[in-house]
Each structure stands twice: as structure tokens, then as C-alpha cells.
Design a protein around this motif. Structure first.
Motif, mmCIF file in Angstrom:
data_model
loop_
_atom_site.group_PDB
_atom_site.id
_atom_site.type_symbol
_atom_site.label_atom_id
_atom_site.label_comp_id
_atom_site.label_asym_id
_atom_site.label_seq_id
_atom_site.Cartn_x
_atom_site.Cartn_y
_atom_site.Cartn_z
ATOM 1 N N ALA A 1 5.380 5.985 17.223
ATOM 2 C CA ALA A 1 4.412 5.985 16.070
ATOM 3 C C ALA A 1 4.942 5.404 14.581
ATOM 4 O O ALA A 1 4.000 4.941 14.025
ATOM 5 N N ARG A 2 6.010 6.060 14.245
ATOM 6 C CA ARG A 2 6.711 5.357 13.292
ATOM 7 C C ARG A 2 6.785 4.047 13.330
ATOM 8 O O ARG A 2 6.709 3.243 12.156
ATOM 9 N N LEU A 3 7.411 3.528 14.159
ATOM 10 C CA LEU A 3 7.447 2.068 14.435
ATOM 11 C C LEU A 3 6.272 1.077 14.426
ATOM 12 O O LEU A 3 6.164 0.031 13.744
ATOM 13 N N ALA A 4 5.189 1.878 14.806
ATOM 14 C CA ALA A 4 3.698 1.326 14.640
ATOM 15 C C ALA A 4 3.382 1.116 13.368
ATOM 16 O O ALA A 4 3.268 0.015 12.849
ATOM 17 N N ARG A 5 3.716 2.129 12.354
ATOM 18 C CA ARG A 5 3.309 2.083 11.008
ATOM 19 C C ARG A 5 4.325 0.958 10.252
ATOM 20 O O ARG A 5 3.590 0.294 9.472
ATOM 21 N N GLN A 6 5.584 0.972 10.428
ATOM 22 C CA GLN A 6 6.580 0.210 10.005
ATOM 23 C C GLN A 6 6.083 -1.523 10.380
ATOM 24 O O GLN A 6 6.125 -2.363 9.463
ATOM 25 N N LEU A 7 5.842 -1.667 11.612
ATOM 26 C CA LEU A 7 5.376 -3.014 11.930
ATOM 27 C C LEU A 7 4.167 -3.512 11.419
ATOM 28 O O LEU A 7 4.033 -4.632 11.155
ATOM 29 N N ALA A 8 3.222 -2.569 11.401
ATOM 30 C CA ALA A 8 1.777 -2.826 10.623
ATOM 31 C C ALA A 8 2.071 -3.285 9.197
ATOM 32 O O ALA A 8 1.440 -4.397 8.851
ATOM 33 N N LEU A 9 3.024 -2.473 8.447
ATOM 34 C CA LEU A 9 3.127 -3.049 7.173
ATOM 35 C C LEU A 9 4.115 -4.410 7.012
ATOM 36 O O LEU A 9 3.633 -5.104 6.017
ATOM 37 N N VAL A 10 4.900 -4.518 7.863
ATOM 38 C CA VAL A 10 5.488 -6.000 7.993
ATOM 39 C C VAL A 10 4.773 -7.051 8.298
ATOM 40 O O VAL A 10 4.518 -7.995 7.538
ATOM 41 N N GLU A 11 3.547 -6.831 9.299
ATOM 42 C CA GLU A 11 2.600 -7.693 9.798
ATOM 43 C C GLU A 11 1.685 -8.035 8.213
ATOM 44 O O GLU A 11 1.463 -9.036 8.073
ATOM 45 N N TRP B 1 0.650 -11.413 6.169
ATOM 46 C CA TRP B 1 -0.570 -11.840 5.892
ATOM 47 C C TRP B 1 -0.882 -11.962 4.299
ATOM 48 O O TRP B 1 -1.976 -12.398 3.903
ATOM 49 N N GLY B 2 -0.079 -11.871 3.475
ATOM 50 C CA GLY B 2 -0.142 -11.780 2.036
ATOM 51 C C GLY B 2 -0.749 -10.531 1.305
ATOM 52 O O GLY B 2 -1.009 -10.560 0.376
ATOM 53 N N ILE B 3 -0.373 -9.545 2.074
ATOM 54 C CA ILE B 3 -0.963 -7.902 1.557
ATOM 55 C C ILE B 3 0.328 -7.288 1.481
ATOM 56 O O ILE B 3 1.070 -6.494 2.313
ATOM 57 N N PRO B 4 0.974 -7.375 0.244
ATOM 58 C CA PRO B 4 2.532 -6.604 0.170
ATOM 59 C C PRO B 4 2.216 -5.149 0.102
ATOM 60 O O PRO B 4 1.204 -4.374 0.059
ATOM 61 N N GLU B 5 3.596 -4.544 0.521
ATOM 62 C CA GLU B 5 3.388 -2.916 0.396
ATOM 63 C C GLU B 5 3.100 -2.444 -0.955
ATOM 64 O O GLU B 5 2.563 -1.302 -0.761
ATOM 65 N N SER B 6 3.316 -3.281 -2.013
ATOM 66 C CA SER B 6 2.934 -2.516 -3.254
ATOM 67 C C SER B 6 1.383 -2.415 -3.502
ATOM 68 O O SER B 6 1.244 -1.890 -4.462
ATOM 69 N N THR B 7 0.831 -2.755 -2.663
ATOM 70 C CA THR B 7 -0.866 -2.704 -2.700
ATOM 71 C C THR B 7 -1.413 -1.423 -2.192
ATOM 72 O O THR B 7 -0.991 -0.895 -1.412
ATOM 73 N N ALA B 8 -2.721 -1.081 -2.783
ATOM 74 C CA ALA B 8 -3.362 0.119 -2.290
ATOM 75 C C ALA B 8 -3.798 -0.303 -0.674
ATOM 76 O O ALA B 8 -3.795 0.769 -0.042
ATOM 77 N N LEU B 9 -4.244 -1.366 -0.625
ATOM 78 C CA LEU B 9 -4.749 -1.755 0.601
ATOM 79 C C LEU B 9 -3.617 -1.583 1.928
ATOM 80 O O LEU B 9 -3.761 -0.633 2.877
ATOM 81 N N SER B 10 -2.121 -1.832 1.436
ATOM 82 C CA SER B 10 -1.139 -1.754 2.348
ATOM 83 C C SER B 10 -0.978 -0.463 2.374
ATOM 84 O O SER B 10 -0.652 0.394 3.656
ATOM 85 N N ALA B 11 -0.855 0.370 1.340
ATOM 86 C CA ALA B 11 -0.716 1.895 1.354
ATOM 87 C C ALA B 11 -1.563 2.463 2.367
ATOM 88 O O ALA B 11 -1.245 3.496 3.172
ATOM 89 N N ASP B 12 -2.992 2.438 2.064
ATOM 90 C CA ASP B 12 -3.850 3.059 2.971
ATOM 91 C C ASP B 12 -3.966 2.528 4.500
ATOM 92 O O ASP B 12 -3.905 3.446 5.202
ATOM 93 N N ALA B 13 -3.368 1.503 4.505
ATOM 94 C CA ALA B 13 -3.388 1.068 6.036
ATOM 95 C C ALA B 13 -2.186 1.617 6.734
ATOM 96 O O ALA B 13 -2.286 2.091 8.018
ATOM 97 N N GLY B 14 -1.222 1.617 5.966
ATOM 98 C CA GLY B 14 -0.038 2.562 6.434
ATOM 99 C C GLY B 14 -0.242 3.781 6.815
ATOM 100 O O GLY B 14 0.157 4.469 7.957
ATOM 101 N N LEU B 15 -0.874 4.457 5.938
ATOM 102 C CA LEU B 15 -1.463 5.958 6.010
ATOM 103 C C LEU B 15 -2.289 6.006 7.412
ATOM 104 O O LEU B 15 -2.119 6.859 8.054
ATOM 105 N N LEU B 16 -3.280 5.202 7.363
ATOM 106 C CA LEU B 16 -4.088 5.568 8.528
ATOM 107 C C LEU B 16 -3.528 5.037 9.990
ATOM 108 O O LEU B 16 -3.598 5.598 10.971
#
Length: 139
Positions: free
Chosen positions: A26-36, A40-55
Motif C-alpha cells: 500500500a505504501r509503495l502504491a502511494r509512492q509510485l502514484a506520486l512519481v508517475e 505527467w507534469g503534476i509535481p508533488e507540491s501541487t494540491a492535485l498530487s497531495a489529494d491523489a496521494g491521500l486517496l
């Protein structure tokens, strides 16, 4: 030379990966989702990335805790199309359907789907040939 048809081709991005039905998976899924998403041009510093990581973290944790079948993985699929990011986590248990639980004072569990419900623009569950997929969308 061809004349433009007037239809812009929509850029679709997808990512699919299977993970072991463990807390580490589960942890790896979140980490790889953020890397992917970053690729795609959605850096970790964005709200979309943070929300996606949480979900992804919540949906993957639920797949491990409630959807686990020994010897079966869970699958993460992300699709970005026309400004909508769809996150799907599939597991092997069709019989255990997610439901938002009523608030319980000082409860230590049961908050995951409340978070999904609050953060996602929409979410739901669909059946698969084996198991189910829980999906969430972000605008």
C-alpha cells in the motif's frame, strides 16, 4: 497536407501496477502514484498530487485491510483525461463493499472512506470478474 478536422485528440495518460496485499504494498502504491503523476507534469507540491496521494493511500490501505485474499495482489490504475484524474484500486473480495461509517467518538479506525468522500469529486465501487474496483475522481 491534410486539413485539420476540428477535433483535438485528447491526451490520455494511464498507469497500471499490481502490488502485494500488504501494508508495504500500500505504501509503495502511494509512492509510485506520486512519481508517475510527477512524470505527467503534476509535481508533488501541487494540491492535485497531495489529494491523489491521500486517496491512493486510503484506497490501497482498504484493499489490504478489507479486500485481501491470501496470494492475491491488489491493482492500482490511474487515468488522466480532460482534466479528470481517476484512481482505481481493485482487490479480490467482491463481498466486502466499502461504506462510509458514521462518526464514532474517539474511534481509531473507520475514517478512510470519510476522507475519500470529503476529498474526491466522486467515488464508487464497480464489480469485476474477480473482486471489485473502488474508484475516486479528482477534477
Amino acid at each position: 497536407m491534410h486539413a485539420p478536422s476540428g477535433h483535438a485528440q485528447a491526451l490520455v495518460r494511464t498507469f497500471t501496477q499490481r502490488f502485494s496485499s500488504t501494508r508495504r504494498g500500500a505504501r509503495l502504491a502511494r509512492q509510485l502514484a506520486l512519481v508517475e503523476l510527477h512524470s505527467w507534469g503534476i509535481p508533488e507540491s501541487t494540491a492535485l498530487s497531495a489529494d491523489a496521494g491521500l486517496l491512493v493511500a486510503e484506497l490501497a490501505a482498504n484493499a489490504v485491510a478489507h479486500g485481501r485474499v491470501p496470494g492475491r495482489d491488489f491493482e492500482l490504475r490511474m487515468t488522466l483525461l480532460e482534466g479528470v484524474l481517476r484512481l482505481e484500486v481493485s482487490d479480490a473480495r467482491r463481498d466486502r463493499r466499502p461504506a462510509v461509517q458514521p462518526h464514532a467518538y474517539q474511534a481509531e479506525t473507520g475514517y478512510g472512506l470519510r476522507i475519500v468522500d470529503a476529498v474526491a469529486a466522486a467515488w464508487g465501487t464497480t464489480d469485476r470478474l474477480v473482486g471489485k474496483t473502488v474508484w475516486a475522481e479528482l477534477g
